[in-house]
Design a protein around this motif. Structure first.
Motif, mmCIF file in Angstrom:
data_model
loop_
_atom_site.group_PDB
_atom_site.id
_atom_site.type_symbol
_atom_site.label_atom_id
_atom_site.label_comp_id
_atom_site.label_asym_id
_atom_site.label_seq_id
_atom_site.Cartn_x
_atom_site.Cartn_y
_atom_site.Cartn_z
ATOM 1 N N LYS A 224 0.863 -1.192 0.000
ATOM 2 C CA LYS A 224 0.000 0.000 0.000
ATOM 3 C C LYS A 224 0.891 1.231 0.000
ATOM 4 O O LYS A 224 1.857 1.299 0.759
ATOM 5 C CB LYS A 224 -0.908 -0.011 1.237
ATOM 6 N N TYR A 225 0.576 2.200 -0.844
ATOM 7 C CA TYR A 225 1.332 3.445 -0.872
ATOM 8 C C TYR A 225 0.729 4.409 0.146
ATOM 9 O O TYR A 225 -0.506 4.482 0.219
ATOM 10 C CB TYR A 225 1.272 4.053 -2.289
ATOM 11 N N PRO A 226 1.468 5.169 0.948
ATOM 12 C CA PRO A 226 2.913 5.288 1.085
ATOM 13 C C PRO A 226 3.474 4.468 2.253
ATOM 14 O O PRO A 226 3.907 5.032 3.264
ATOM 15 C CB PRO A 226 3.102 6.780 1.362
ATOM 16 N N GLN A 227 3.507 3.157 2.078
ATOM 17 C CA GLN A 227 4.016 2.260 3.123
ATOM 18 C C GLN A 227 5.442 2.643 3.549
ATOM 19 O O GLN A 227 5.828 2.435 4.703
ATOM 20 C CB GLN A 227 4.008 0.833 2.571
ATOM 21 N N GLY A 228 6.234 3.183 2.617
ATOM 22 C CA GLY A 228 7.628 3.512 2.939
ATOM 23 C C GLY A 228 7.806 4.866 3.606
ATOM 24 O O GLY A 228 8.934 5.239 3.948
ATOM 25 N N GLY A 229 6.716 5.635 3.779
ATOM 26 C CA GLY A 229 6.836 6.899 4.518
ATOM 27 C C GLY A 229 7.262 6.568 5.950
ATOM 28 O O GLY A 229 6.738 5.616 6.536
ATOM 29 N N GLU A 230 8.185 7.358 6.508
ATOM 30 C CA GLU A 230 8.730 7.014 7.840
ATOM 31 C C GLU A 230 7.638 6.775 8.872
ATOM 32 O O GLU A 230 7.635 5.773 9.582
ATOM 33 C CB GLU A 230 9.642 8.139 8.327
ATOM 34 N N LYS A 231 6.696 7.725 8.923
ATOM 35 C CA LYS A 231 5.667 7.636 9.964
ATOM 36 C C LYS A 231 4.751 6.448 9.723
ATOM 37 O O LYS A 231 4.321 5.781 10.671
ATOM 38 C CB LYS A 231 4.872 8.941 10.024
ATOM 39 N N GLN A 232 4.438 6.167 8.449
ATOM 40 C CA GLN A 232 3.561 5.038 8.117
ATOM 41 C C GLN A 232 4.268 3.721 8.429
ATOM 42 O O GLN A 232 3.672 2.780 8.947
ATOM 43 C CB GLN A 232 3.156 5.085 6.634
ATOM 44 N N LEU A 233 5.561 3.670 8.118
ATOM 45 C CA LEU A 233 6.329 2.438 8.353
ATOM 46 C C LEU A 233 6.437 2.141 9.855
ATOM 47 O O LEU A 233 6.281 0.993 10.291
ATOM 48 C CB LEU A 233 7.728 2.584 7.743
ATOM 49 N N ILE A 234 6.677 3.189 10.629
ATOM 50 C CA ILE A 234 6.794 3.012 12.088
ATOM 51 C C ILE A 234 5.463 2.531 12.667
ATOM 52 O O ILE A 234 5.419 1.598 13.466
ATOM 53 C CB ILE A 234 7.248 4.337 12.758
ATOM 54 N N LYS A 235 4.368 3.134 12.194
ATOM 55 C CA LYS A 235 3.047 2.702 12.676
ATOM 56 C C LYS A 235 2.793 1.245 12.276
ATOM 57 O O LYS A 235 2.354 0.424 13.095
ATOM 58 C CB LYS A 235 1.976 3.639 12.079
ATOM 59 N N ALA A 236 3.098 0.924 11.013
ATOM 60 C CA ALA A 236 2.796 -0.423 10.504
ATOM 61 C C ALA A 236 3.604 -1.497 11.235
ATOM 62 O O ALA A 236 3.103 -2.583 11.488
ATOM 63 C CB ALA A 236 3.065 -0.489 9.006
ATOM 64 N N CYS A 237 4.863 -1.178 11.570
ATOM 65 C CA CYS A 237 5.748 -2.204 12.146
ATOM 66 C C CYS A 237 5.756 -2.230 13.670
ATOM 67 O O CYS A 237 6.064 -3.264 14.259
ATOM 68 C CB CYS A 237 7.180 -1.996 11.654
ATOM 69 N N THR A 238 5.493 -1.089 14.311
ATOM 70 C CA THR A 238 5.629 -1.047 15.779
ATOM 71 C C THR A 238 4.364 -0.580 16.488
ATOM 72 O O THR A 238 4.300 -0.597 17.717
ATOM 73 C CB THR A 238 6.771 -0.093 16.204
ATOM 74 N N ASP A 239 3.384 -0.112 15.735
ATOM 75 C CA ASP A 239 2.143 0.458 16.275
ATOM 76 C C ASP A 239 2.407 1.731 17.088
ATOM 77 O O ASP A 239 1.587 2.117 17.919
ATOM 78 C CB ASP A 239 1.390 -0.569 17.139
ATOM 79 N N ARG A 240 3.555 2.379 16.845
ATOM 80 C CA ARG A 240 3.842 3.645 17.541
ATOM 81 C C ARG A 240 3.502 4.813 16.591
ATOM 82 O O ARG A 240 3.731 4.707 15.384
ATOM 83 C CB ARG A 240 5.323 3.731 17.945
ATOM 84 N N ILE A 241 3.009 5.898 17.179
ATOM 85 C CA ILE A 241 2.623 7.052 16.361
ATOM 86 C C ILE A 241 3.564 8.215 16.666
ATOM 87 O O ILE A 241 3.681 8.645 17.819
ATOM 88 C CB ILE A 241 1.157 7.452 16.633
#
Ligand code: SF4
Ligand code: SF4
Length: 435
Positions: A224-241
């Motif tokens: 899904k775009y923008p999966q590579g955005g820093e904030k999106q990646l952090i949320k997706a991998c760690t559930d941190r915002i």
């Protein structure tokens, strides 16, 4: 760790097949080739030239030194003669000071970076900046002022058309892992995660084999775009915002692109300065390729190497179609943050005739930053910057999802990008008045 995902985002046509199977080819340097190397290659202070007109330089030799902590040195990408230090084209900043060098031969050797006392200084001495596009000096990210418990290596490459990271992951997977482990060990970071989108199964398979031996966790990401955005990646991998206006550090995370991890490995293990990078050249060119290109090489040389244009080019974008920037000159040089060159013909471009907003709400659903693009657009049109600030436009990551889904073809993201520049100036003036 489970995959947490992120809200919003889109599923554009990825169009990666033209180059995803193309192994990286080294662009051979010809005597007489001219590179124009901007001294602003990164966020922060431009480097300061340390060479003079007429001076002979070797590939890898320092030609400009860092001008402070948030600055990175620049090295010659060819062996040859300095033609001058003057204004050169910059893909984002118009024109900036730069160093032009005429190549005299295709030198395969390079001058190694100097010995240093610390890991961070070795990374700075080699001029490493983020290769994912943001071009932040890497030694700064590697000197966190607070505790970090997670290093996240970004192999999402969610931008359509681009495959330079994918090829790096196929061809240099071990170097990427070793670079990541070097960062982890030197910064004493507990968790190492390598995250790759599921549309790169060959890359995932290679990293899966190394997961246990090198002690990292591989997370395959939903596409899904923008999966590579820093904030999106952090949320997706760690559930941190990451809070608004803050860096990933705030939630104990450092993110580095896969190419940057390989560059860190090169710098520490081989003392190799960052004087070349992999660039995907695709779209309306005869032979789309992934090329290893000396920094400062003009786009025209890359197009020539790919067999020239197919048809009449209408728009050339540096980067991907979602976040890349159109360039106005074929002499625009590749810089450290250049991931791709994408050529469009008239027939490849969508009809961009704007019509009034129909309040369908699609942009709101697509925004991965939970903004309200339709409302912000109304303030962009009226140049109401204070109101835009209240609508959190500074939190916009300029991903272009809103523009992509808008049936009225509103140029939403570009309006937000321009408005953010105005607001930044406003904030600076406000701070100066309050000082
Ligand atoms: S460009 Fe900005 S407003 Fe539009 S979807 Fe992306 S983050 Fe949201
Ligand atoms: S997607 Fe376009 S038309 Fe729909 S609400 Fe947003 S700005 Fe309006």
């Amino acid at each position: 760790m489970p995959f947490f995902g992120f809200k919003g985002g889109i599923h554009p046509q990825y169009n990666k097949s033209a180059t995803s199977g193309c192994a990286v080819e080294r662009l051979a340097v010809k005597a007489g080739d001219i590179v124009s190397i901007p001294l602003s290659q990164h966020i922060g202070a431009p480097a300061k030239a340390v060479v003079t007109k007429g001076q002979q330089v070797k590939k890898g030799e320092l030609i400009a030194e860092a001008a402070g902590f948030i600055s990175s040195p620049v090295h010659s990408s060819v062996t040859g003669k300095v033609l001058g230090i003057a204004s050169v084209i910059h893909p984002m900043a118009g024109r900036v000071e730069g160093i032009s060098i005429e190549a005299e031969c295709d030198d395969e050797d390079f001058v190694p970076a100097p010995d240093t006392e610390t890991f961070q200084k070795a990374v700075q001495a080699a001029g490493i900046t983020g290769l994912g596009g943001a071009s932040f000096p890497s030694h700064v990210k590697l000197s966190p002022p607070k505790e970090v418990d997670t290093l996240l290596i970004n192999g999402a490459e969610c931008e359509p058309y681009l495959t330079c990271d994918h090829r790096m992951m196929i061809e240099r997977s071990l170097d990427i892992v070793k670079g990541a482990v070097l960062i982890q060990k030197n910064l004493k970071i507990k968790n190492l995660i390598i995250a790759i989108e599921k549309n790169k199964p060959a890359s995932i398979a290679l990293f899966r084999k190394m997961e246990k031996e090198y002690g990292f966790e591989l997370i395959p990401l939903d596409v899904k775009y923008p999966q590579g955005g820093e904030k999106q990646l952090i949320k997706a991998c760690t559930d941190r915002i990451v809070p608004e206006g803050k860096l990933p550090l705030e939630v104990g995370v450092i993110v580095h692109n896969v190419g940057t991890a390989a560059a860190v490995y090169d710098a520490v293990e081989h003392k190799k300065p960052l004087f070349e990078r992999v660039v995907t050249v695709t779209g309306a060119v005869r032979n789309p390729k992934n090329l290893l290109v000396p920094i400062g090489t003009p786009i025209s040389r890359l197009i020539e190497e790919c067999g020239g244009f197919i048809g009449v080019p209408r728009k050339i974008v540096m980067g991907g179609p979602m976040m890349g920037l159109a360039v106005s000159s074929m002499e625009t040089p590749v810089i450290k943050g250049t991931s791709g060159i994408l050529v469009y013909r008239q027939e490849d471009l969508p009809d961009l005739k704007q019509t009034p907003c129909i309040r369908c709400g699609r942009c709101v659903d697509a925004c991965p930053m939970a903004l309200v693009p339709s409302a912000m657009d109304r303030y962009v049109v009226r140049e109401m910057y204070e109101a835009l600030e209240e609508y959190h436009v500074m939190n916009c990551i300029e991903c272009g999802c809103c523009t992509y889904v808008c049936p009225a073809r509103r140029t939403l993201a570009s309006g937000f990008r321009t408005s953010k520049r105005h607001i930044l100036r406003m904030i600076k003036e406000r701070e100066a008045n309050n000082a």
